[in-house]
Design a protein around this motif. Sequence first.
Motif, PDB file in Angstrom:
ATOM      1  N   ASP A 181      31.692 -73.306 -21.182  1.00 25.27           N
ATOM      2  CA  ASP A 181      33.032 -73.880 -21.105  1.00 25.27           C
ATOM      3  C   ASP A 181      33.851 -73.173 -20.036  1.00 25.27           C
ATOM      4  OD1 ASP A 181      35.105 -75.692 -22.640  1.00 25.27           O
ATOM      5  OD2 ASP A 181      36.110 -73.796 -22.166  1.00 25.27           O
ATOM      6  N   SER A 182      34.529 -73.967 -19.213  1.00 28.88           N
ATOM      7  CA  SER A 182      35.307 -73.380 -18.118  1.00 28.88           C
ATOM      8  C   SER A 182      36.798 -73.621 -18.317  1.00 28.88           C
ATOM      9  CB  SER A 182      34.850 -73.942 -16.770  1.00 28.88           C
ATOM     10  OG  SER A 182      34.863 -75.367 -16.763  1.00 28.88           O
ATOM     11  N   GLY A 183      37.323 -73.062 -19.401  1.00 30.51           N
ATOM     12  CA  GLY A 183      38.767 -73.054 -19.590  1.00 30.51           C
ATOM     13  C   GLY A 183      39.338 -74.202 -20.376  1.00 30.51           C
ATOM     14  N   SER A 184      38.604 -74.735 -21.334  1.00 29.35           N
ATOM     15  CA  SER A 184      39.148 -75.828 -22.150  1.00 29.35           C
ATOM     16  C   SER A 184      40.348 -75.359 -22.971  1.00 29.35           C
ATOM     17  CB  SER A 184      38.083 -76.371 -23.103  1.00 29.35           C
ATOM     18  OG  SER A 184      37.107 -77.119 -22.403  1.00 29.35           O
ATOM     19  N   SER A 185      41.327 -76.265 -23.109  1.00 26.99           N
ATOM     20  CA  SER A 185      42.508 -75.974 -23.919  1.00 26.99           C
ATOM     21  C   SER A 185      42.744 -77.061 -24.959  1.00 26.99           C
ATOM     22  CB  SER A 185      43.741 -75.846 -23.017  1.00 26.99           C
ATOM     23  OG  SER A 185      43.934 -77.026 -22.250  1.00 26.99           O
ATOM     24  N   ASP A 186      41.708 -77.869 -25.225  1.00 29.50           N
ATOM     25  CA  ASP A 186      41.858 -79.007 -26.132  1.00 29.50           C
ATOM     26  C   ASP A 186      41.139 -78.820 -27.460  1.00 29.50           C
ATOM     27  OD1 ASP A 186      39.237 -79.144 -25.304  1.00 29.50           O
ATOM     28  OD2 ASP A 186      39.271 -81.278 -24.809  1.00 29.50           O
ATOM     29  N   GLY A 187      40.794 -77.588 -27.800  1.00 28.89           N
ATOM     30  CA  GLY A 187      40.108 -77.326 -29.060  1.00 28.89           C
ATOM     31  C   GLY A 187      38.594 -77.335 -28.967  1.00 28.89           C
ATOM     32  N   THR A 188      38.063 -77.547 -27.766  1.00 32.87           N
ATOM     33  CA  THR A 188      36.605 -77.615 -27.601  1.00 32.87           C
ATOM     34  C   THR A 188      35.932 -76.315 -28.005  1.00 32.87           C
ATOM     35  OG1 THR A 188      36.704 -79.286 -25.859  1.00 32.87           O
ATOM     36  CG2 THR A 188      34.756 -77.866 -25.892  1.00 32.87           C
ATOM     37  N   VAL A 189      36.495 -75.198 -27.590  1.00 33.79           N
ATOM     38  CA  VAL A 189      35.881 -73.900 -27.892  1.00 33.79           C
ATOM     39  C   VAL A 189      35.813 -73.671 -29.399  1.00 33.79           C
ATOM     40  CG1 VAL A 189      36.183 -71.408 -27.691  1.00 33.79           C
ATOM     41  CG2 VAL A 189      36.477 -72.865 -25.676  1.00 33.79           C
ATOM     42  N   ASP A 190      36.896 -73.954 -30.099  1.00 30.55           N
ATOM     43  CA  ASP A 190      36.902 -73.787 -31.557  1.00 30.55           C
ATOM     44  C   ASP A 190      35.888 -74.713 -32.220  1.00 30.55           C
ATOM     45  OD1 ASP A 190      38.865 -71.848 -31.446  1.00 30.55           O
ATOM     46  OD2 ASP A 190      40.508 -73.280 -31.707  1.00 30.55           O
ATOM     47  N   PHE A 191      35.767 -75.926 -31.693  1.00 30.49           N
ATOM     48  CA  PHE A 191      34.801 -76.878 -32.251  1.00 30.49           C
ATOM     49  C   PHE A 191      33.372 -76.360 -32.081  1.00 30.49           C
ATOM     50  CE2 PHE A 191      31.976 -80.566 -31.487  1.00 30.49           C
ATOM     51  CZ  PHE A 191      31.986 -81.098 -32.773  1.00 30.49           C
ATOM     52  N   VAL A 192      33.062 -75.828 -30.911  1.00 29.13           N
ATOM     53  CA  VAL A 192      31.716 -75.294 -30.675  1.00 29.13           C
ATOM     54  C   VAL A 192      31.441 -74.121 -31.610  1.00 29.13           C
ATOM     55  CG1 VAL A 192      30.222 -74.134 -28.989  1.00 29.13           C
ATOM     56  CG2 VAL A 192      31.622 -76.083 -28.285  1.00 29.13           C
ATOM     57  N   ARG A 193      32.429 -73.279 -31.813  1.00 25.61           N
ATOM     58  CA  ARG A 193      32.250 -72.098 -32.667  1.00 25.61           C
ATOM     59  C   ARG A 193      31.986 -72.468 -34.128  1.00 25.61           C
ATOM     60  NH1 ARG A 193      37.084 -68.597 -29.834  1.00 25.61           N
ATOM     61  NH2 ARG A 193      35.771 -67.446 -28.349  1.00 25.61           N
ATOM     62  N   GLN A 194      32.308 -73.679 -34.503  1.00 28.78           N
ATOM     63  CA  GLN A 194      32.014 -74.134 -35.862  1.00 28.78           C
ATOM     64  C   GLN A 194      30.522 -74.379 -36.086  1.00 28.78           C
ATOM     65  OE1 GLN A 194      34.399 -77.608 -36.675  1.00 28.78           O
ATOM     66  NE2 GLN A 194      36.292 -76.604 -36.014  1.00 28.78           N
ATOM     67  N   HIS A 195      29.755 -74.422 -35.003  1.00 26.87           N
ATOM     68  CA  HIS A 195      28.318 -74.680 -35.095  1.00 26.87           C
ATOM     69  C   HIS A 195      27.579 -73.365 -34.815  1.00 26.87           C
ATOM     70  CE1 HIS A 195      30.168 -78.590 -34.338  1.00 26.87           C
ATOM     71  NE2 HIS A 195      29.105 -79.135 -34.920  1.00 26.87           N
ATOM     72  N   SER A 196      27.140 -72.738 -35.857  1.00 30.89           N
ATOM     73  CA  SER A 196      26.561 -71.398 -35.732  1.00 30.89           C
ATOM     74  C   SER A 196      25.296 -71.369 -34.878  1.00 30.89           C
ATOM     75  CB  SER A 196      26.259 -70.829 -37.122  1.00 30.89           C
ATOM     76  OG  SER A 196      25.359 -71.680 -37.817  1.00 30.89           O
ATOM     77  N   GLY A 197      24.599 -72.485 -34.788  1.00 32.48           N
ATOM     78  CA  GLY A 197      23.365 -72.517 -34.010  1.00 32.48           C
ATOM     79  C   GLY A 197      23.559 -72.797 -32.539  1.00 32.48           C
ATOM     80  N   VAL A 198      24.803 -72.978 -32.109  1.00 33.87           N
ATOM     81  CA  VAL A 198      25.088 -73.297 -30.710  1.00 33.87           C
ATOM     82  C   VAL A 198      25.619 -72.056 -30.001  1.00 33.87           C
ATOM     83  CG1 VAL A 198      26.451 -74.739 -29.146  1.00 33.87           C
ATOM     84  CG2 VAL A 198      25.588 -75.702 -31.290  1.00 33.87           C
TER      85      VAL A 198
END
Length: 326
Positions: free
Chosen positions: A45-62
């Motif tokens: 991720d290159s600087g998302s501010s739309d909740g993308t990072v938090d969404f990815v962190r919800q998936h422990s296998g990613v």
Amino acid sequence: MISSSDGVLVTVTILTKNPGPIFREVLSAVLSQETTWPYEVLVVDSGSSDGTVDFVRQHSGVRLVKIKSGDFGHGRTRNLAVSMARGQYVAMLTHDAKPANNKWLSNLVKPLEANLSVAGVFGRHIAYPNHTPCTKRDIEQHFNQFLQWPAVMGIEDPERYARDQGYRQVLHFFSDNNACLRKAVWEKIPYPDVDFAEDQLWAKAIIEAGYKRAYADDAVVFHSHDYSVRDTLRRSFDESRALKRLFGYDLCPGFGYGCYQVYAGTCRDLKFLIKSVGLRKAFASMFRTSLLHAAKQAGFYIGRHQGPLEGFFFRLFSLDGAKKRK
């Protein structure tokens, strides 16, 4: 089959920056792939501010890698992703390219497994269902042309490769919106650090090094854009500027040529729309259709004929440059 171990065969890499809701569907489709071998998912991720990072962190296998927005580069960031991949093969997706079914990844990897000379594979794109009939037709026709050629291609005819630009264009085409690389080849020939057409430059490099590239028609993703008139001009500017500078291709050699293409494209679309949506809707959309073709050819022409004002035109017209500044 997803695995968190280092024994994965394939790493699926997804580049993100403020992708919006579609990315949730993309990630879900990637995590739902059916394979007989383990694969992992890596998001850069290159600087998302739309909740993308938090969404990815919800998936422990990613796995998640964050970089600064200003550090992004089409070739540079993909090189970073491949360098961090644990798999023997590295599948490449953009954040708005959604696998169309749960066999996408298996079908994408098959040509690499079947032929050791294949360095990279790209798959078919189809338009999202809510996009316009012309967008759907254009994408379908673009990928149908690869069915006229062998699925696996290299330089079989050096003399033709040297003289025939059309033949070179077919061999050089590669779309890393939906692709898979052999990491061992990438270690010898990484992506070039360029602003545009990094995938086609990479394909040119591996082809000229003696490897082959493959097309997997059954490795399908939804990936399409209904650009506005303004963004059509800007996207065409980027494409024309890059392909002229990097390959010598001239997408609009003159003003008269561009005018003819606007006329021919508008007539073609009008006939198509009359058949697909009816006379009333076709004529209602004719003005916008003409503007889109005019914007496309204007972008091609300006991108080709910049001269000493290149920097000014880039700041004014580049869609990719505008995205980087956000």
